[in-house]
Design a protein around this motif. Sequence first.
Motif, PDB file in Angstrom:
ATOM      1  N   GLY A  28       0.787  -1.225   0.000  1.00 54.61           N
ATOM      2  CA  GLY A  28       0.000   0.000   0.000  1.00 54.61           C
ATOM      3  C   GLY A  28       0.818   1.273   0.000  1.00 54.61           C
ATOM      4  O   GLY A  28       0.287   2.357  -0.188  1.00 54.61           O
ATOM      5  N   PRO A  31      -3.884  -0.461  -7.987  1.00 51.58           N
ATOM      6  CA  PRO A  31      -4.477   0.641  -7.219  1.00 51.58           C
ATOM      7  C   PRO A  31      -3.466   1.455  -6.432  1.00 51.58           C
ATOM      8  O   PRO A  31      -3.570   2.665  -6.338  1.00 51.58           O
ATOM      9  CB  PRO A  31      -5.453  -0.072  -6.277  1.00 51.58           C
ATOM     10  CG  PRO A  31      -4.976  -1.480  -6.209  1.00 51.58           C
ATOM     11  CD  PRO A  31      -4.352  -1.774  -7.542  1.00 51.58           C
ATOM     12  N   VAL A  32      -2.473   0.772  -5.882  1.00 49.58           N
ATOM     13  CA  VAL A  32      -1.567   1.457  -4.961  1.00 49.58           C
ATOM     14  C   VAL A  32      -0.837   2.598  -5.661  1.00 49.58           C
ATOM     15  O   VAL A  32      -0.696   3.690  -5.118  1.00 49.58           O
ATOM     16  CB  VAL A  32      -0.554   0.461  -4.374  1.00 49.58           C
ATOM     17  CG1 VAL A  32       0.428   1.191  -3.485  1.00 49.58           C
ATOM     18  CG2 VAL A  32      -1.279  -0.615  -3.590  1.00 49.58           C
ATOM     19  N   ALA A  35      -1.601   3.964  -8.670  1.00 48.48           N
ATOM     20  CA  ALA A  35      -2.377   4.732  -9.644  1.00 48.48           C
ATOM     21  C   ALA A  35      -3.094   5.885  -8.949  1.00 48.48           C
ATOM     22  O   ALA A  35      -3.196   5.932  -7.725  1.00 48.48           O
ATOM     23  CB  ALA A  35      -3.394   3.833 -10.331  1.00 48.48           C
TER      24      ALA A  35
END
Lengths: 550, 338
Positions: free
Chosen positions: B114, B273-274, B276
């Motif tokens: 993350g 996701p992390v 972007a």
Amino acid sequence: MRFAPTPDEPRLTPFPGGIRLPAHKEVSTQRPIAALPLLPLYVVPLRQHIGEPARPIVQAGDRVLRGQMIGRPEGYVSVGVHAPTSGRVLAVEPRPVPHPSGLADLCVVIEADGEDRAVEPTPLDWHVMDASSLRNRLREMGLAGLGGAVFPSFIKLNPGARRSIPILILNGAECEPWITCDDLLMRQRASEILLGAQIMRHMLGAQQVLVGIEDNKPQAIASMMEAAIGSDIRVVAVPSIYPAGGGKQLTYLLTGRETPAHGLTTDVGVQVFNVGTAYALYRAVVHGEPLTSRIVTVTGHVAAPGNFEVRLGTPIADLLAAAGGELTGATGRVIGGPMMGFELKDTAAPVTKAVNCVLVKDAVHFPPPPPALPCIRCGACARACPMRLSPHELYWYARHRDFGKTQALNLFDCIECGCCSYVCPSHIPLVDYYRFAKSEIWAREREKKAADEARARHEFRLQRLEREKQEKAERLAKKAAERLESGAVSAQDPDAERKRAILAAAIEKARKAKEGVQPRNVDDLPEAVRKEIASIDARRTGGNGADPTP
Amino acid sequence: MPTSPHIVLADNSVRAVMFKVLAALVPGVVVHAWMFGPAIWVSLLLTTLFCLVIEALVLAMRDLPLKPFLSDGSVLVTAWLLALSLPTLLPWWLYALGSLFAVLVAKHLYGGLGQNVFNPAMVGYAVLIVSFPAHMNLWPAPVGVAGHTPNLMEALDLVFAGQGAVSPDAYTAATPMDQLRAQVRTGLSAEAVAAASFGLHAKEALVLSYALGGLLLLAHRVITWHVPVAFLGALVATATLLHLIDPGRHADPLFHLLTGSTVLGAFFILTDPVSASTTPLGKLIYAGLAGVITVLIRSFGAYPDGVAFAVLLMNAAVPFIDAYTQPRVFGHSRGRRT
Ligand code: SF4
Ligand code: SF4
């Protein structure tokens, strides 16, 4: 059951975000609203609404009747509190109350005499009564929002400077899972609710009345539609997307009007009342009964879940017993719904105007949350947020105690609906972080205010010292001038020249002192301090020490 | 004391998200093996193994619990994306090196799950292509195109011994991108090369299988439409523009779509996701610029593929993009930014 949508169904404007939740409504809708038998003891909190608690007007030993006022509204934002049955006051003392803090609060403890005698009801002639005395009666009769927020209704029924509020919305969305008290009320008492709405409409001067009900309650919709036949009240089925029952969300959904941040729905010409409040208003106005009972859902892991007409002050333990008691394996109780409710710490706490549901948890439906992992920035929370916030960013800054940044990201627009926590794959208790950040910010603001006040007091003192110095100098100068004029310093005096110089110097000093005082800046002093200074100034110039103003 | 909300979405976890990504990659892997021979299984297994071991070691060193982090699946996604981006038949230690840079440097030195600013798989890829460009240009030729495709034993032999019974040149071919570049320099038109370049069918099949996986991710709401649409749209638009300006030097958009890791990047790499952007507008900007940069690097740069560098560049811009693309909060007037 099917229902035909009315042809003039208003177009719905979906609010941002929101989530679909398993409803679990059927658990508590299997039987009609049941009354609770009369209990031996009631514990009636004096703070059941938002605002100032009511002031107790009975004491231990007093006899009371059902509907008799036992707490008088104190201050503006306050409503009355009434005895739920006839009996004797045992005590007025702090008792556990249903509140997230778990703290005790002042309650009137009433021992029922079993006769349940009531005071003479005082129906109100709302068609002819003037608005302000009608509102005042509702205030005394204890009307507060029964959707959970318990804001005094008389205030919301005052259109104020606007003269009228064009749209009245009845909130029957009941978007929280498990809760069904509004559902059952709408199924069983639809026409009474709508009569209450007509009174509200009259008081607000509203042209339009809309009833918003989530489409997972077809029976309630049908019953309300039937009751609305012949009136221009429109019953609208809204999609079951949590939090459709939020006041601002429902307003947007039904009217497309977006309530400004930190504003009220009345800013966009809409007033929202819970259907339960409309019903209570009807009972108060038409039957003259103060608010002494409400419908409460008892559901979850209990033997006989259902809805109950409960006298305010009923210990929750007794209510649970009426629902057959908790089953083995119960893991806790929530007051309210699973999304926004809080954990009840003590079942001795009574039902209040704010308690719409007692939800008994079990390990199957309410497993303990899995351990939290770091945020992976998946954005699921942001997509779910009805306020269009960035929950993951708020979390990041709250966690790092960068509260300024959380405020810049509009932390205070967060309604704590819990959508973000619900969808987070990392199982981060996001809402806890927002509550933490908010309370930290409030604490800091309180500290800052205290410091500001201390600073103001200090400034005030400096100013006073300065002024005293100046006044002393002025007095001396005056004397000196008098002496100069009166010729106290005689021409023969060998010291005359020197004395004259001293007196002139004193006069000059006074003049300078006076000038020196003027520039002192009092602009950034708090209002209260400025007023105080002004009143002291007035006193000083106004007379010789006597205080002319109270 | 439990606090609200008292319920969470069922069957939802980081692990569930990551395994959906892995599941969506399966069609691509299978088609890869079918079209280019079984060598992909070797490289996939190697990166998986290396990444898992490195992750476990680093977690132990950082005193973090092994189980929740090893089982969250994120490291597997990194390993698979790395394997699918790298040529097969590289010597084993290159897979180890790529894994090391992906997991240790890109992920854990930035704080772990993350926290990474850059896409770990792309960091691994970029380090290898910068350090070992000669190795990275060799891809196995598709089945049926070259004379012979290495079977599993030969692939293992090549990867571990470096030298098999036959030299790797017998099975590998320069990528179409390299071929294009070389031919353009020697005067052949880009169109002629694109038309003649081998394995377009294999490439098409692979690209379609990645796209299929991407659609699965969209259907399961693991990703949103913004990134793939913006990336592919910008890529096609830029390529079309260049092609119109000088068709002799610049390949047509279809060539760009079917080449390199374009589609893999659109659905699986840029959507990480992390690293972007997280806002809707931000995603459009982030992925759109990545599309433009990809074509520019391919057309004017020195490296055979531009996706990795485009991704890394845009990763660096994400905090800035996010800060300036926060959506309008409900009830706030437009344009008021705090
Ligand atoms: S849902 Fe959870 S993991 Fe995803 S971005 Fe929000 S906080 Fe992070
Ligand atoms: S709790 Fe606050 S941040 Fe989370 S979804 Fe609700 S409004 Fe948004």
